[in-house]
Design a protein around this motif. Structure first.
Motif, short mmCIF file in Angstrom:
data_model
loop_
_atom_site.label_atom_id
_atom_site.label_comp_id
_atom_site.label_asym_id
_atom_site.label_seq_id
_atom_site.Cartn_x
_atom_site.Cartn_y
_atom_site.Cartn_z
N ALA A 187 3.70 2.07 -10.29
CA ALA A 187 3.25 0.87 -9.74
C ALA A 187 1.92 0.77 -10.37
CB ALA A 187 3.32 0.77 -8.24
N ALA A 188 1.20 1.76 -10.14
CA ALA A 188 -0.43 1.83 -10.70
C ALA A 188 -0.32 1.59 -12.32
CB ALA A 188 -0.80 3.13 -10.32
N ILE A 189 0.51 2.05 -13.18
CA ILE A 189 0.49 1.65 -14.32
C ILE A 189 0.69 0.16 -14.57
CG2 ILE A 189 1.79 1.92 -16.34
CD1 ILE A 189 1.98 4.64 -16.23
N GLY A 190 1.53 -0.57 -13.91
CA GLY A 190 1.46 -2.05 -13.91
C GLY A 190 0.17 -2.51 -13.91
N ASN A 191 -0.60 -2.24 -12.69
CA ASN A 191 -1.93 -2.71 -12.51
C ASN A 191 -2.92 -2.45 -13.70
OD1 ASN A 191 -1.33 -4.22 -10.14
ND2 ASN A 191 -2.99 -3.38 -9.01
N ALA A 192 -2.61 -1.19 -14.13
CA ALA A 192 -3.64 -0.83 -14.99
C ALA A 192 -3.46 -1.58 -16.40
CB ALA A 192 -3.43 0.72 -15.41
N THR A 193 -2.22 -1.87 -16.60
CA THR A 193 -2.11 -2.88 -17.89
C THR A 193 -2.71 -4.19 -17.67
OG1 THR A 193 0.18 -1.74 -18.13
CG2 THR A 193 -0.03 -3.95 -19.21
N GLU A 194 -2.52 -4.87 -16.51
CA GLU A 194 -3.12 -6.16 -16.04
C GLU A 194 -4.58 -5.88 -16.30
OE1 GLU A 194 -3.98 -8.73 -12.07
OE2 GLU A 194 -2.34 -7.24 -12.07
N TRP A 195 -5.15 -5.02 -15.73
CA TRP A 195 -6.71 -5.19 -15.94
C TRP A 195 -7.06 -4.32 -17.18
CZ3 TRP A 195 -10.74 -6.51 -12.45
CH2 TRP A 195 -9.94 -7.04 -11.31
N PHE A 196 -6.14 -3.72 -17.85
CA PHE A 196 -6.74 -3.61 -19.23
C PHE A 196 -6.90 -4.65 -20.03
CE2 PHE A 196 -5.34 -2.85 -23.62
CZ PHE A 196 -6.16 -1.54 -23.95
N ASP A 197 -6.12 -5.74 -19.81
CA ASP A 197 -6.35 -7.08 -20.49
C ASP A 197 -7.40 -7.70 -20.04
OD1 ASP A 197 -5.45 -9.72 -21.81
OD2 ASP A 197 -5.20 -10.23 -19.57
N LEU A 225 1.54 0.83 -23.52
CA LEU A 225 1.13 1.08 -22.17
C LEU A 225 2.31 0.53 -21.11
CD1 LEU A 225 -1.06 2.23 -20.15
CD2 LEU A 225 -1.95 0.25 -20.27
N GLY A 226 2.62 -0.90 -21.41
CA GLY A 226 3.65 -1.27 -20.50
C GLY A 226 5.00 -0.73 -20.79
N GLY A 227 5.22 -0.16 -22.01
CA GLY A 227 6.54 0.48 -22.02
C GLY A 227 6.87 1.93 -21.19
N ILE A 228 5.26 2.29 -21.14
CA ILE A 228 5.49 3.57 -20.21
C ILE A 228 5.96 3.21 -18.74
CG2 ILE A 228 4.08 5.51 -19.44
CD1 ILE A 228 2.69 5.56 -22.00
N GLY A 229 5.21 2.08 -18.26
CA GLY A 229 5.32 1.61 -17.01
C GLY A 229 6.65 0.88 -16.59
N LEU A 230 7.54 0.39 -17.63
CA LEU A 230 8.48 -0.10 -17.60
C LEU A 230 9.65 1.08 -17.48
CD1 LEU A 230 10.45 -2.68 -17.58
CD2 LEU A 230 10.52 -2.55 -20.02
N TYR A 231 9.59 2.00 -18.32
CA TYR A 231 10.36 3.26 -18.14
C TYR A 231 10.50 3.91 -16.87
CZ TYR A 231 12.03 7.98 -19.02
OH TYR A 231 12.97 9.26 -19.01
N LEU A 232 9.01 3.89 -16.48
CA LEU A 232 9.08 4.71 -14.98
C LEU A 232 9.57 4.06 -13.98
CD1 LEU A 232 5.30 6.23 -15.19
CD2 LEU A 232 7.37 7.39 -15.52
N ARG A 233 9.44 2.59 -13.88
CA ARG A 233 10.17 1.57 -12.98
C ARG A 233 11.48 1.51 -13.02
NH1 ARG A 233 5.66 -3.33 -12.41
NH2 ARG A 233 3.94 -1.97 -11.70
N LEU A 234 12.06 1.77 -14.32
CA LEU A 234 13.42 1.83 -14.32
C LEU A 234 14.28 2.84 -14.05
CD1 LEU A 234 14.00 -0.26 -17.70
CD2 LEU A 234 14.45 -1.01 -15.64
N LYS A 235 13.52 3.97 -13.87
CA LYS A 235 14.07 5.47 -13.70
C LYS A 235 14.22 5.58 -12.11
CE LYS A 235 14.60 8.79 -15.82
NZ LYS A 235 15.73 9.33 -16.47
N LEU A 236 13.42 4.75 -11.18
CA LEU A 236 13.35 4.71 -9.79
C LEU A 236 14.40 3.76 -9.27
CD1 LEU A 236 9.53 4.52 -9.10
CD2 LEU A 236 11.10 6.68 -8.56
N ASP A 237 15.08 4.23 -7.87
CA ASP A 237 15.71 3.40 -7.22
C ASP A 237 14.92 2.56 -6.36
OD1 ASP A 237 17.98 4.81 -7.85
OD2 ASP A 237 17.72 6.31 -6.36
#
Length: 476
Positions: free
Chosen positions: A32-42, A212-224
């Motif tokens: 979840a935090a990486i998603g917010n990091a991507t948003e505020w990176f932009d 950066l978004g690819g890492i966040g997407l991978y982590l999110r898809l790995k979770l239930d």
């Protein structure tokens, strides 16, 4: 399974709330935090490249018009955020948090990456700023479903006694993304020079959003999906007959309107403080107090680093003493310390300016640390994502995103350099009223969280006899 009454916020007697193991919880927080990091990176990249973007996409205009056009395009993202919240929020309550957050992550990273690929206005003319506007609106639409969903995701994965601490890492990701984006732009400008940045260097920070978004997407898809959502018996997913359950919008907006107003008020004081520090202070220091651009940016980044170092501590404190005391203190500080902070910044000494920024950062970190753990507790499970997403984005669009504009307009209208402090003080008053009306949620289950029975202790049961090991020899 029984359900915790939304009114009480406490689990029924003889029940315990579903919990997850620490490893899974850490993965959920990171994703979840990486998603917010991507948003505020932009956000950091776009803010720090405002002048460069103006030269690339609006070359025929004067410097002032270029900045206005650039920030108008920036503001367009805020206008569509409520639409994104209205679309993604109820969808997350219907199909699940995980699927929606994976899509918003993908859309956000792709939109940011696309900005780095847009040809300049000298190459394709008017189509360049139009494509920039489309990309920014796509970013805003995806962001509309990001923060409310990420906050919900972390809150529903967190143990009740650690929700404030774990949810505060969402803001750690937010500030980390901002600091990373701003730092990369600053370092690249120093290393490449302004001319090279205008030619091609400005594209690189935007292109970095994709990995950066690819890492966040991978982590999110790995979770239930969250155990609270999966264990809820009243979600708006399709029933056993495959039919979609009705009444979602009514239960979200009609039944929860009081909670949504309180939530919007808390988001108001949170984001007025947030955008004052992150978005307006560099401009205030440079244009109103005549500090150099580099000095203004470095001083603001210092305040961000202070928040990075303390936000998790404040989140932990909110678990110990409660969300309301921390948020109430932050609201009072916003009323009491805003004028002294701006007085310090106007003294002329660099140490005084830095201290004034830190004072504002101290106020902000109360909301950054305790806010993410408090916001999801306003709503029950079946409407949490939708109600929170809409409340958050409407409040940010109306009050957070307009903070720089209102602050500068007040200065221009009154000629008073303390005018931004008035805005912070007014927001603090709203915060005091909201905290006075909200319920304490620290250490308590989220409203609507499913609970499982705890077996009653058996009485009058003799302890089991100790086993005998007759065939085991003692060592000499």
């Amino acid at each position: 399974m029984s359900e915790t009454p939304p009114e009480s916020g406490a689990s029924p007697k003889g029940t315990r709330v579903l919990e997850t193991d620490h490893r899974t919880t850490r993965k959920a927080v990171t994703a979840a935090a990486i998603g917010n990091a991507t948003e505020w990176f932009d956000f950091g990249v776009y803010s720090y490249l405002a002048t460069t973007i103006g030269l690339v996409f609006y070359p025929s205009q004067s410097g002032g018009v270029q900045l206005i056009a650039t920030f108008t395009t920036f503001a367009a993202a805020f206008l569509v955020r409520p639409l994104g919240g209205l679309f993604f929020g109820p969808l997350g309550d219907r199909v699940g948090r995980k699927q929606v957050l994976a899509f918003t992550m993908l859309l956000m990273a792709a939109s940011t990456f696309a900005i780095g690929l847009i040809p300049s206005a000298e190459t394709i003319g008017i189509a360049a700023p139009i494509l920039l506007l489309v990309a920014r609106m796509s970013q805003g639409f995806s962001t509309g479903g990001e923060y409310g969903g990420a906050t919900t995701f972390i809150a529903e994965y967190s143990p009740d006694k650690r929700r404030g601490f774990l949810a505060s890492w969402l803001e750690f990701g937010t500030i980390s993304g901002y600091v990373a984006g701003a730092s990369i732009v600053t370092l690249m400008t120093v290393a490449l020079g302004s001319e090279t940045m205008v030619e091609w260097g400005w594209r690189i920070p935007f292109l970095l959003a994709l990995p950066l978004g690819g890492i966040g997407l991978y982590l999110r898809l790995k979770l239930d999906d969250t155990p609270i959502f999966e264990g809820s018996s009243e979600s708006f997913a399709k029933d056993s007959a495959g039919e979609r359950r009705k009444g979602q919008l009514r239960e979200t907006f009609v039944d929860q309107w009081r909670a949504m107003l309180l939530c919007m008020g808390l988001i108001l004081v949170f984001n007025v403080n947030n955008y004052m520090v992150t978005a307006y202070l560099p401009t205030y220091l440079e244009t109103e107090l005549d500090y150099g651009a580099s000095a203004a940016l470095v001083i603001t980044l210092g305040g961000m680093v202070f928040i990075l170092a303390t936000v998790a501590l404040v989140g932990h404190l909110s678990d110990r003493v409660g969300r309301r005391p921390v948020l109430f203190t932050g609201s009072l500080l916003s009323i009491v310390l805003s004028l002294p902070a701006f007085w310090l910044m106007q003294r002329g000494d660099l140490w005084a300016v830095a201290l004034g920024v830190v004072v504002l950062a101290i106020t902000l970190v109360h909301f950054s640390g305790a806010g993410p753990g408090a916001l999801p507790a306003f709503f029950p499970t079946k409407v949490r994502y939708g109600a929170l997403a809409v409340s958050f984005n409407v409040s940010v669009a109306l009050f957070g995103g307009t903070t720089p504009l209102v602050s500068e307009s007040l200065i221009q209208a009154t000629g008073n350099l303390y005018a931004p402090a008035w805005l912070l003080m007014a927001a603090g008053v709203v915060g005091v009223l909201v905290v006075w009306r909200m319920r304490e949620s620290a250490g308590r289950p989220l409203p609507g969280a499913p609970a499982i029975p705890v077996p009653s202790p058996r009485k009058n049961v003799e302890p089991a006899p100790r086993p005998r090991y007759s065939n085991v020899r003692r060592l000499p």
